[in-house]
Design a protein around this motif. Structure first.
Motif, PDB file in Angstrom:
ATOM      1  N   UNK A  39       0.789  -1.453  -0.057  1.00 29.68           N
ATOM      2  CA  UNK A  39      -0.019  -0.186  -0.073  1.00 29.68           C
ATOM      3  C   UNK A  39       0.429   1.147  -0.004  1.00 29.68           C
ATOM      4  N   UNK A  40       1.067   2.150   0.920  1.00 37.46           N
ATOM      5  CA  UNK A  40       2.512   2.687   1.189  1.00 37.46           C
ATOM      6  C   UNK A  40       3.438   2.868   0.529  1.00 37.46           C
ATOM      7  N   UNK A  41       3.961   1.213   0.570  1.00 39.07           N
ATOM      8  CA  UNK A  41       5.357   1.503  -0.436  1.00 39.07           C
ATOM      9  C   UNK A  41       5.555  -0.136  -0.550  1.00 39.07           C
ATOM     10  N   UNK A  42       6.906  -0.557  -1.199  1.00 38.90           N
ATOM     11  CA  UNK A  42       6.923  -2.485  -1.514  1.00 38.90           C
ATOM     12  C   UNK A  42       7.154  -2.764  -0.347  1.00 38.90           C
ATOM     13  N   UNK A  43       6.611  -3.968  -0.508  1.00 38.35           N
ATOM     14  CA  UNK A  43       7.129  -5.194   0.474  1.00 38.35           C
ATOM     15  C   UNK A  43       7.832  -6.185  -0.014  1.00 38.35           C
ATOM     16  N   UNK A  44       8.757  -6.058   0.824  1.00 41.31           N
ATOM     17  CA  UNK A  44      10.033  -7.609   1.228  1.00 41.31           C
ATOM     18  C   UNK A  44       8.676  -8.449   1.510  1.00 41.31           C
ATOM     19  N   UNK A  75      12.941  -8.589  -8.820  1.00 40.77           N
ATOM     20  CA  UNK A  75      13.601  -9.977  -8.200  1.00 40.77           C
ATOM     21  C   UNK A  75      14.677  -9.631  -9.171  1.00 40.77           C
ATOM     22  N   UNK A  76      15.587  -9.464  -7.292  1.00 39.37           N
ATOM     23  CA  UNK A  76      16.531  -9.531  -7.920  1.00 39.37           C
ATOM     24  C   UNK A  76      16.992  -7.970  -8.455  1.00 39.37           C
ATOM     25  N   UNK A  77      16.494  -6.678  -8.629  1.00 45.98           N
ATOM     26  CA  UNK A  77      16.590  -5.340  -9.237  1.00 45.98           C
ATOM     27  C   UNK A  77      15.829  -5.765  -9.870  1.00 45.98           C
ATOM     28  N   UNK A  78      15.561  -6.878 -11.280  1.00 47.18           N
ATOM     29  CA  UNK A  78      14.812  -6.618 -12.162  1.00 47.18           C
ATOM     30  C   UNK A  78      13.214  -6.543 -11.884  1.00 47.18           C
ATOM     31  N   UNK A  79      13.057  -5.565 -12.714  1.00 46.32           N
ATOM     32  CA  UNK A  79      11.402  -5.470 -12.646  1.00 46.32           C
ATOM     33  C   UNK A  79      10.248  -5.763 -13.592  1.00 46.32           C
ATOM     34  N   UNK A  80       9.479  -6.803 -12.829  1.00 47.11           N
ATOM     35  CA  UNK A  80       8.240  -7.242 -14.234  1.00 47.11           C
ATOM     36  C   UNK A  80       6.818  -6.775 -13.662  1.00 47.11           C
ATOM     37  N   UNK A  81       6.608  -6.000 -14.756  1.00 47.85           N
ATOM     38  CA  UNK A  81       5.090  -5.110 -14.727  1.00 47.85           C
ATOM     39  C   UNK A  81       3.837  -6.870 -15.517  1.00 47.85           C
ATOM     40  N   UNK A  82       3.371  -6.871 -13.905  1.00 45.10           N
ATOM     41  CA  UNK A  82       2.671  -8.194 -13.609  1.00 45.10           C
ATOM     42  C   UNK A  82       0.778  -7.326 -14.143  1.00 45.10           C
ATOM     43  N   UNK A  93      16.576 -19.512  -6.528  1.00 43.41           N
ATOM     44  CA  UNK A  93      18.374 -19.349  -6.591  1.00 43.41           C
ATOM     45  C   UNK A  93      17.445 -18.137  -6.349  1.00 43.41           C
ATOM     46  N   UNK A  94      17.184 -17.498  -6.396  1.00 39.39           N
ATOM     47  CA  UNK A  94      16.471 -16.182  -6.393  1.00 39.39           C
ATOM     48  C   UNK A  94      16.676 -14.924  -5.058  1.00 39.39           C
ATOM     49  N   UNK A  95      17.430 -13.808  -5.565  1.00 40.13           N
ATOM     50  CA  UNK A  95      17.235 -13.688  -3.702  1.00 40.13           C
ATOM     51  C   UNK A  95      16.185 -12.713  -3.680  1.00 40.13           C
ATOM     52  N   UNK A  96      16.686 -11.272  -3.246  1.00 38.38           N
ATOM     53  CA  UNK A  96      15.209 -10.008  -2.750  1.00 38.38           C
ATOM     54  C   UNK A  96      14.203 -10.135  -3.394  1.00 38.38           C
ATOM     55  N   UNK A  97      12.407 -10.531  -3.250  1.00 38.18           N
ATOM     56  CA  UNK A  97      11.794 -10.246  -4.266  1.00 38.18           C
ATOM     57  C   UNK A  97      10.585  -9.358  -3.480  1.00 38.18           C
ATOM     58  N   UNK A  98      10.466  -8.188  -4.172  1.00 38.99           N
ATOM     59  CA  UNK A  98       9.496  -7.383  -3.399  1.00 38.99           C
ATOM     60  C   UNK A  98       8.728  -7.214  -4.483  1.00 38.99           C
ATOM     61  N   UNK A  99       7.127  -6.435  -4.269  1.00 39.61           N
ATOM     62  CA  UNK A  99       5.875  -6.710  -4.158  1.00 39.61           C
ATOM     63  C   UNK A  99       5.867  -4.893  -4.147  1.00 39.61           C
TER      64      UNK A  99
END
Length: 257
Positions: A39-44, A75-82, A93-99
């Motif tokens: 909501x207010x910002x990305x979630x990890x 995902x690890x710095x790469x943005x995916x617009x869904x 093997x993926x690292x950080x994932x944010x929404x």
């Protein structure tokens, strides 16, 4: 089991909360169900203590379906617009994932023994199947996203089914598949509507009344079918022995008890 016990063990009522990531670890093939509502910002994506891992996907793969407005997963710095009803597969093997807002993300994860590339598929770009008939109230469009001939994975199979206006039945005739467990997330269910989800052994069925954005954990021995008071959509996801979508043990309606 009475209704309360069935709901406690097989129905997930609270996956989606504003500004939070909710995760549920199940011992049905050790899958994890989750919901992320930034909501207010990305979630990890957090790492549950049960995993004893540094990153969520150290030993796992993850399927993400956006059931909200178009939004970005990083995902690890790469943005995916869904887009709404689009799917992102995240490999082991993926690292950080944010929404990012304004998405509402449904998560389904299973253990993985190998790595496959993170891949995005938008709605309508999967293996699209038109199923059912209006005469039997089960006309629906099935989009397979994660499967052996689409997005490759170790064991997850995942997709979205949308019922046509005026249709209410899904997955009829009912079936089981002892080789896999399955989870349903019902969404696009109106506030004043419900889905009656059928479950249990074919010879001794049970039912659960399901509201919008609630999920069902369906063990391998259980049928999984349902009828709504109006049209709706659902995310189906499987994990287990194989990924053969058509590996089912069908039961006709006349065989159910």
């Amino acid at each position: 089991m009475d209704t309360e016990e069935l709901r406690e063990r097989f129905l997930v009522e609270d996956l989606f909360s504003d500004g939070e990531v909710h995760l549920l670890y199940s011992h049905q093939d050790r899958v994890i169900l989750g919901g992320a509502v930034p909501t207010d910002g990305p979630l990890t994506l957090p790492v549950p203590a049960e995993l004893r891992a540094q990153n969520f996907c150290d030993r796992r793969e993850l399927g993400i379906v956006n059931v909200g407005q178009d939004a970005v997963v990083t995902v690890d710095g790469t943005e995916y617009a869904i887009k709404n009803k689009g799917c992102l597969y995240v490999g082991r093997g993926a690292g950080e994932i944010t929404f990012a807002a304004p998405g509402r993300f449904y998560l389904y994860s299973a253990p993985a023994h190998a790595s496959y590339p993170t891949t995005l598929v938008q709605p309508g770009e999967g293996d699209k199947r038109e199923l059912g008939e209006q005469a039997t109230s089960n006309k629906r469009t099935l989009n397979r996203y994660i499967h052996p001939d689409g997005i490759r994975s170790c064991q997850i199979s995942m997709g979205v089914t949308e019922l046509a206006e005026g249709s209410m039945w899904n997955t009829m005739p009912a079936h089981t598949h002892d080789r896999r467990m399955e989870a349903y997330l019902y969404f696009d269910v109106a506030d004043d509507a419900r889905v009656v989800h059928l479950m249990g052994e074919p010879e001794e069925t049970r039912h659960l009344i399901v509201a919008n954005e609630q999920a069902i954990i369906s063990p391998s021995w259980s049928i999984h079918s349902g009828v709504g008071t109006r049209a709706y959509s659902f995310v189906w996801a499987m994990a287990g022995e194989n990924q053969d979508f058509d590996d089912m043990d069908h039961r006709t309606i006349t065989q159910l008890r």
